[in-house]
Design an enzyme around this catalytic site. Structure first.
Site, PDB file in Angstrom:
ATOM      1  N   ARG A 299       0.834  -1.201   0.000  1.00 25.48           N
ATOM      2  CA  ARG A 299       0.000   0.000   0.000  1.00 25.48           C
ATOM      3  C   ARG A 299       0.871   1.255   0.000  1.00 25.48           C
ATOM      4  NH1 ARG A 299      -4.918   1.625   4.158  1.00 25.48           N
ATOM      5  NH2 ARG A 299      -3.353   1.165   5.761  1.00 25.48           N
TER       6      ARG A 299
ATOM      7  N   ASP B 121      -4.047   3.639  14.163  1.00 24.72           N
ATOM      8  CA  ASP B 121      -3.231   4.152  13.075  1.00 24.72           C
ATOM      9  C   ASP B 121      -3.777   5.517  12.694  1.00 24.72           C
ATOM     10  OD1 ASP B 121      -5.492   3.693  11.529  1.00 24.72           O
ATOM     11  OD2 ASP B 121      -4.581   2.128  10.300  1.00 24.72           O
TER      12      ASP B 121
END
Length: 525
Positions: free
Chosen positions: A158, A437
């Protein structure tokens, strides 16, 4: 090299990644595609002003033929047919080895929400992934040896989102897109070897808001494959439907990438953040405490069913999201509760029709695997299409729920803790037995902004004001000081984090991302 300059300190081994040929590849993609990227970012601002003027989000009439058409994606490689459990995490060396060895079907190596993009983290992460692809990765740490098993998870990478820059690389004096840097370095160094290994260059694409942003990725893929002499369709992607506008364009995003896509993913945490960001101006769209917004909330349940329905109509996989619970050491009751919560979440996803799911910790792979093995005996369940359709009203309806002083305090505590860790170079952080996150921290800070601007009344009877928020910031700084001791003053960066949070939450206009000012803080340090 003409027009290309590096501004980062040397990273051990970085010269094998930042080769002249790799930098020339980055420069070519930047010159060819950055003007389009910049125009698409400006279009995001235009749409936001349109919504703030009282216009509602809806399905685009100009693309109705795509939504109503009978088409499917081009196909799925063999090593992406069974994705029942995927593990996610940053690209540090130990994480890469442990994740690939975890028993999960896939590992999403993340340079976006789970990585603090220090120059060292970005280049070291590319080194680690290159070594993993070439199966030369190993590590000696605290007397323990780490190396890859014979059978490992399929690697999916990613890159950063379109909005994030990489200021350490400049082309013709311009900052390069972090997304282009991440994609280009990974693809340039690994694509051919991945194909030789019987796999391919696979990508998770984050935070898209419009089908034209997907078209940009598709054009980059076509160009990159041409430069390296790889066939069209060698690249395969999974797009995270993690923005509210992206949910309205799920079909269109699949269509734009139909030669280079295999799945969509329900990125639930960023989706909640995006909901607040898009609708924070609307008094009828105020969300309750973050803990009260679950996948059982009607607007989230409709979103998940919409993603599964859209994917399966197009023969694409529909991937579930990540429960933030992680194993709890030294507390069996809390650990059992965390495992039970993860199990229930995965049972909901499998029953709905998802073809796989995410976990954030190797200790949870077995929990998720048991659920999908039991409820999804085949490699996927793409034949399962949830009944009905979704309306704009169903995607936009805010759920009922409490708005509490405890919720406000937790938002501030988590945001300070996460931002401080991000400034220290850590992008995925366990806080209060949850894996935080950037996406989860974004929910906390945007909710604070929304509650303040809407003058929300809490269950305590207090109105959320700037003064209340600032007082709670000071209170939570004291909590952090007690928790971390001397590190609060030395390397903790909690005071900086509190200042950044205050600026973000008290801004007149909601800033798009907390990572943007944090990144500039790196540069100023």
């Amino acid at each position: 090299m003409t027009g290309i300059t590096l501004h980062g300190a040397p990273v051990p081994g970085g010269e094998t990644i930042l080769t002249d040929a790799a930098l020339a590849f980055i420069a070519h993609l930047h010159r060819m595609f950055d003007p389009t990227r910049q125009s698409l970012l400006r279009a995001r601002d235009d749409r936001k002003r349109w919504w703030q003027a009282g216009n509602s989000l809806d399905f685009a009439p100009e693309t109705s033929s795509v939504r109503d058409g009978h088409w499917q994606i081009s196909g799925t490689p063999a090593d992406l047919l069974d994705r029942r459990v995927e593990i996610t995490g940053p690209c540090d060396r130990k994480m890469v080895i442990n994740a690939l060895n975890s028993g999960a079907k896939c590992f999403m190596a993340c340079m976006e929400d789970a990585t603090s993009p220090t120059w060292h983290n970005i280049i070291d992460g590319q080194i680690n992934l290159r070594d993993a692809v070439h199966r030369t990765i190993n590590l000696e740490d605290k007397g323990k040896s780490y190396k890859l098993n014979d059978i490992i998870a399929t690697l999916i990478f990613r890159p950063r989102g379109w909005h994030l820059p990489e200021t350490h690389i400049r082309v013709d004096g311009e900052e390069v897109s972090g997304a282009i840097v991440d994609f280009a370095l990974y693809f340039f160094h690994n694509a051919r070897r991945l194909v030789e290994n019987g796999s391919g260059p696979y990508f998770y694409l984050p935070k898209m808001e419009h089908y034209l942003e997907a078209r940009l990725w598709n054009n980059i893929f076509v160009t990159a494959q041409s430069i390296l002499g790889l066939p069209l369709g060698t690249i395969k992607s999974t797009v995270l439907i993690e923005t509210l506008p992206g949910a309205f364009m799920a079909d269109e995003i699949l269509y734009e990438l139909r030669d280079h896509i295999v799945a969509l993913n329900c990125g639930r945490w960023d989706y909640i953040f995006s909901y607040i960001k898009c609708l924070g101006h609307d008094a009828n769209s105020v969300l309750p405490d973050r803990s009260a917004v679950t996948m059982a909330s009607p607007f989230m349940a409709h979103y998940a069913a919409h993603v599964v329905r859209t994917c399966h109509r197009r023969n694409a996989h529909a991937m579930g999201g990540m429960s933030a619970f992680i194993p709890v050491k030294d507390d069996e009751a809390k650990n059992s509760a965390a495992f039970a919560a993860v199990k229930a979440d995965k049972e909901r996803e499998a029953t709905l029709g998802h073809d796989g799911t995410w976990v954030a910790h190797p200790g949870l792979v077995g929990v998720a695997m048991e659920v999908f093995d039991r409820l999804m005996p085949g490699a996927s369940q793409r034949e399962k299409i949830p009944a009905g359709t979704v309306s704009a009203a169903e995607l936009l309806a805010a759920p009922e729920g409490p708005k509490t002083r405890a919720g406000l305090a937790m938002n501030i505590n988590v945001a300070i803790g996460y931002i401080a860790a991000w400034l220290r170079g850590q992008g995925a952080v366990p806080l209060h037995n949850m894996m935080e996150d950037a996406a989860t921290a974004e929910i906390s800070r945007t909710q604070l902004w929304q509650w303040r601007t809407q003058g929300v009344t809490l269950d305590s009877g207090e109105t959320v004001t700037a003064a209340l928020i600032n007082a709670e910031i000071q209170a939570q700084l004291a909590v952090w000081k007690d928790a971390v001791g001397d590190n609060f003053f030395a390397t903790g960066r909690y005071a900086e984090a509190a200042t950044i949070l205050s600026d973000l939450v008290l801004a007149k206009t909601l800033p798009d991302f907390l990572t943007t000012p944090c990144y500039r803080q790196f540069m100023a340090a």
